[in-house]
Scaffold this motif. Structure first.
Motif, PDB file in Angstrom:
ATOM      1  N   GLU A 314     146.642  27.926  74.013  1.00  0.00           N
ATOM      2  CA  GLU A 314     146.990  29.196  73.364  1.00  0.00           C
ATOM      3  C   GLU A 314     148.118  29.898  74.119  1.00  0.00           C
ATOM      4  OE1 GLU A 314     144.773  33.135  71.546  1.00  0.00           O
ATOM      5  OE2 GLU A 314     143.837  32.067  73.207  1.00  0.00           O
ATOM      6  N   GLN A 315     148.054  29.875  75.466  1.00  0.00           N
ATOM      7  CA  GLN A 315     149.106  30.500  76.261  1.00  0.00           C
ATOM      8  C   GLN A 315     150.454  29.824  76.027  1.00  0.00           C
ATOM      9  OE1 GLN A 315     146.590  30.228  79.988  1.00  0.00           O
ATOM     10  NE2 GLN A 315     147.712  32.096  80.466  1.00  0.00           N
ATOM     11  N   ILE A 316     150.445  28.506  75.961  1.00  0.00           N
ATOM     12  CA  ILE A 316     151.687  27.767  75.750  1.00  0.00           C
ATOM     13  C   ILE A 316     152.228  28.037  74.350  1.00  0.00           C
ATOM     14  CG2 ILE A 316     152.752  25.484  75.619  1.00  0.00           C
ATOM     15  CD1 ILE A 316     152.046  26.395  78.464  1.00  0.00           C
ATOM     16  N   GLN A 317     151.341  28.022  73.339  1.00  0.00           N
ATOM     17  CA  GLN A 317     151.772  28.307  71.969  1.00  0.00           C
ATOM     18  C   GLN A 317     152.387  29.698  71.877  1.00  0.00           C
ATOM     19  OE1 GLN A 317     150.961  26.209  68.732  1.00  0.00           O
ATOM     20  NE2 GLN A 317     152.856  27.377  68.579  1.00  0.00           N
ATOM     21  N   THR A 318     151.737  30.687  72.499  1.00  0.00           N
ATOM     22  CA  THR A 318     152.254  32.052  72.485  1.00  0.00           C
ATOM     23  C   THR A 318     153.590  32.136  73.214  1.00  0.00           C
ATOM     24  OG1 THR A 318     150.012  32.962  72.411  1.00  0.00           O
ATOM     25  CG2 THR A 318     151.765  34.444  73.143  1.00  0.00           C
ATOM     26  N   TYR A 319     153.691  31.456  74.348  1.00  0.00           N
ATOM     27  CA  TYR A 319     154.936  31.469  75.114  1.00  0.00           C
ATOM     28  C   TYR A 319     156.085  30.877  74.296  1.00  0.00           C
ATOM     29  CZ  TYR A 319     158.270  30.634  78.886  1.00  0.00           C
ATOM     30  OH  TYR A 319     159.402  30.632  79.663  1.00  0.00           O
ATOM     31  N   LEU A 320     155.831  29.766  73.616  1.00  0.00           N
ATOM     32  CA  LEU A 320     156.868  29.140  72.803  1.00  0.00           C
ATOM     33  C   LEU A 320     157.323  30.072  71.682  1.00  0.00           C
ATOM     34  CD1 LEU A 320     155.397  25.534  72.484  1.00  0.00           C
ATOM     35  CD2 LEU A 320     157.392  26.192  73.809  1.00  0.00           C
ATOM     36  N   ARG A 321     156.375  30.728  71.032  1.00  0.00           N
ATOM     37  CA  ARG A 321     156.719  31.624  69.931  1.00  0.00           C
ATOM     38  C   ARG A 321     157.550  32.803  70.442  1.00  0.00           C
ATOM     39  NH1 ARG A 321     151.631  33.031  67.396  1.00  0.00           N
ATOM     40  NH2 ARG A 321     151.793  30.999  66.384  1.00  0.00           N
ATOM     41  N   GLU A 322     157.167  33.329  71.601  1.00  0.00           N
ATOM     42  CA  GLU A 322     157.895  34.472  72.155  1.00  0.00           C
ATOM     43  C   GLU A 322     159.294  34.087  72.620  1.00  0.00           C
ATOM     44  OE1 GLU A 322     155.253  35.787  75.192  1.00  0.00           O
ATOM     45  OE2 GLU A 322     154.019  37.005  73.826  1.00  0.00           O
ATOM     46  N   GLN A 323     159.445  32.865  73.109  1.00  0.00           N
ATOM     47  CA  GLN A 323     160.736  32.435  73.628  1.00  0.00           C
ATOM     48  C   GLN A 323     161.704  31.994  72.537  1.00  0.00           C
ATOM     49  OE1 GLN A 323     160.382  33.834  76.818  1.00  0.00           O
ATOM     50  NE2 GLN A 323     161.921  32.243  77.137  1.00  0.00           N
ATOM     51  N   MET A 324     161.199  31.605  71.378  1.00  0.00           N
ATOM     52  CA  MET A 324     162.065  31.033  70.355  1.00  0.00           C
ATOM     53  C   MET A 324     163.222  31.933  69.928  1.00  0.00           C
ATOM     54  SD  MET A 324     162.104  27.975  69.544  1.00  0.00           S
ATOM     55  CE  MET A 324     163.035  28.063  68.027  1.00  0.00           C
ATOM     56  N   PRO A 325     163.027  33.259  69.759  1.00  0.00           N
ATOM     57  CA  PRO A 325     164.183  34.087  69.391  1.00  0.00           C
ATOM     58  C   PRO A 325     165.321  33.985  70.409  1.00  0.00           C
ATOM     59  CG  PRO A 325     162.157  35.302  69.029  1.00  0.00           C
ATOM     60  CD  PRO A 325     161.773  34.045  69.758  1.00  0.00           C
ATOM     61  N   TYR A 331     170.250  27.611  72.446  1.00  0.00           N
ATOM     62  CA  TYR A 331     170.153  26.149  72.412  1.00  0.00           C
ATOM     63  C   TYR A 331     170.124  25.607  70.981  1.00  0.00           C
ATOM     64  CZ  TYR A 331     168.573  26.964  77.225  1.00  0.00           C
ATOM     65  OH  TYR A 331     168.467  27.386  78.528  1.00  0.00           O
ATOM     66  N   SER A 332     170.619  24.404  70.832  1.00  0.00           N
ATOM     67  CA  SER A 332     170.560  23.705  69.542  1.00  0.00           C
ATOM     68  C   SER A 332     169.466  22.637  69.590  1.00  0.00           C
ATOM     69  CB  SER A 332     171.900  23.025  69.243  1.00  0.00           C
ATOM     70  OG  SER A 332     172.922  23.972  69.067  1.00  0.00           O
ATOM     71  N   GLY A 333     168.608  22.619  68.575  1.00  0.00           N
ATOM     72  CA  GLY A 333     167.600  21.574  68.452  1.00  0.00           C
ATOM     73  C   GLY A 333     166.292  21.830  69.157  1.00  0.00           C
ATOM     74  N   VAL A 334     166.132  22.986  69.806  1.00  0.00           N
ATOM     75  CA  VAL A 334     164.905  23.225  70.572  1.00  0.00           C
ATOM     76  C   VAL A 334     163.682  23.317  69.670  1.00  0.00           C
ATOM     77  CG1 VAL A 334     165.157  25.748  70.567  1.00  0.00           C
ATOM     78  CG2 VAL A 334     163.909  24.632  72.438  1.00  0.00           C
ATOM     79  N   GLU A 335     163.888  23.656  68.383  1.00  0.00           N
ATOM     80  CA  GLU A 335     162.756  23.749  67.456  1.00  0.00           C
ATOM     81  C   GLU A 335     162.109  22.398  67.192  1.00  0.00           C
ATOM     82  OE1 GLU A 335     166.519  23.178  65.129  1.00  0.00           O
ATOM     83  OE2 GLU A 335     165.866  24.538  66.735  1.00  0.00           O
ATOM     84  N   GLU A 336     162.780  21.311  67.592  1.00  0.00           N
ATOM     85  CA  GLU A 336     162.229  19.962  67.398  1.00  0.00           C
ATOM     86  C   GLU A 336     161.288  19.530  68.531  1.00  0.00           C
ATOM     87  OE1 GLU A 336     162.841  18.105  64.810  1.00  0.00           O
ATOM     88  OE2 GLU A 336     164.629  18.970  63.878  1.00  0.00           O
TER      89      GLU A 336
END
Length: 412
Positions: A314-325, A331-336
């Protein structure tokens, strides 16, 4: 990405968005604020846009809402939010669009329900008025048929014809056909009154999964307009998510659908943006588009130690969501990227090797260590109380080293 063969359609331009077979499947949502409340509507549109809604629809049901629209769009522009705003009209749209020309200009698209205007009655004057305003302002239109407000004169006529048939169909089949006919006839009328085919999007909304699949398969086979998909009233919580996922996935896998909405009923005070995230996840799970890095995590069993791995996932999922903006801008392609957070040795190392990077936490009676795999190879082994922090550090380094930095534009 998946090699799903999209149905061929014309491409419709809506503000800065494109909808059609040569454009990505677009995720959209709708506000549930009182549109006349400018501040609340601007805030919710901004929230939906931040979550990833690429089109946002608002209710335009009275004078106050229509007069508020230009101010809403202006405030969004000032905040740098350029998501196209769609006006949702029923019953009185012909009056409002003529009475408030600034509203007609500010909107990026109009949504018309032919069952709630004059189509099928004495004449088509109300529908014609709305289409002519769209033509005047060069705005596209979604003709949205809904089985809860289907043109009753058309349905009655088709039911009567069916009853006189030597081999009558059941009522459901006639209703589904009436929806398709209503959409296609309305589109022909819109073209007659001046809209181009690439300014028309069709939808045929129902609330049952099998009905949704049947009506859209029929509609898709009989036109080349872009199609908007969604259950009209998906419901709350798990029911709404599962029903929407089931229906939309079948059609998207068939290559049907150019823009989608997951119409979830939010809990009181709930987050409206949840329906955006569900829509994105449907597309990403099918391999059609990528929006955010994905976390693979096991459900846990008797082998896993307490709930630590679940908390870490859950912490990692939340961290990824917060960092994506931030990452999206840099970066290009990080959503993959794919990240695995696994709870024991049974599938942990294997799943971790299949991910961009993964960690296999120790299960019950296993040695207290957590191997970390990067691109399929063991990189290091973590121990102690700072596993989460150390893994996030590895994650940050991975993003920085594996995804190309976007070039910053230089102003001269």
């Amino acid at each position: 990405m998946a090699s799903i063969q999209r149905r061929k359609s014309v491409t419709c331009t809506i503000g800065n968005a494109r909808v059609g077979s040569d454009a990505p499947v677009v995720v959209q949502s709708m506000t549930n604020t009182d549109t006349a409340d400018i501040a609340s509507t601007v805030e919710q549109v901004a929230s939906l846009a931040r979550a990833g809604s690429e089109l946002v629809r608002v209710t335009v049901n009275n004078d106050e809402a229509a007069s508020a629209l230009p101010h809403i769009v202006e405030q969004l522009d000032k905040r740098g939010i350029d998501v196209p705003i769609i006006g949702d009209f029923h019953y009185n749209g012909h009056i409002l669009l003529k009475k408030y020309p600034a509203c007609a200009r500010a909107l990026a698209k109009y949504r018309i329900n032919p069952g709630n205007v004059s189509v099928g009655r004495k004449d088509d004057s109300n529908f014609r008025t709305m289409v002519e305003v769209a033509v005047e302002n060069q705005k596209p239109v979604r003709i949205g048929v809904n089985w809860g407000s289907l043109d009753q004169s058309l349905l009655t006529r088709m039911m009567d014809e069916n009853s006189r048939s030597s081999e009558p169909k059941d009522a459901r089949e006639v209703t589904m056909e009436a929806m398709v006919v209503s959409a296609l006839n309305s589109a022909k009328l819109a073209e007659k009154y001046g809209l181009r085919p690439d300014q028309i999007i069709l939808s045929a909304k129902v609330s049952g999964v099998q009905d949704l699949v049947d009506v859209y398969r029929s509609l898709a086979a009989r036109c080349s307009y872009p199609l908007h998909l969604g259950l009209t009233e998906a419901g709350m919580g798990a029911k709404g998510i599962v029903a929407s996922s089931a229906g939309l996935s079948i059609l998207l896998q068939d290559g049907i659908g150019d823009t989608i909405r997951v119409s979830l009923t939010p809990a009181p005070g709930g987050d409206r943006a949840e329906e955006v995230r569900v829509g994105q996840q449907i597309l990403q799970s099918l391999g059609i588009r990528s929006f955010n890095p994905q976390v693979t995590a096991c459900p846990g069993c008797g082998r896993t130690t307490s709930t630590f791995f679940q908390e870490m996932a859950e912490q990692i999922q939340t961290y990824l969501r917060e960092q994506m903006p931030v990452w999206k801008q840099r970066y290009s392609g990080v959503e993959e990227m794919k990240v695995a957070v696994m709870g024991c040795v049974v599938n942990g190392p294997g799943e971790s090797k299949h991910a961009s990077l993964g960690i296999s936490l120790p299960g019950t009676f296993e040695e207290p260590k957590a191997p970390v795999y990067v691109d399929g190879r063991l990189m290091t082994t973590l121990r102690g109380e700072k596993i989460v922090e150390e893994f996030i550090g590895i994650l940050d380094d991975y993003v920085d080293s594996h995804y190309a930095a976007k070039k910053e534009s230089v102003t001269v």
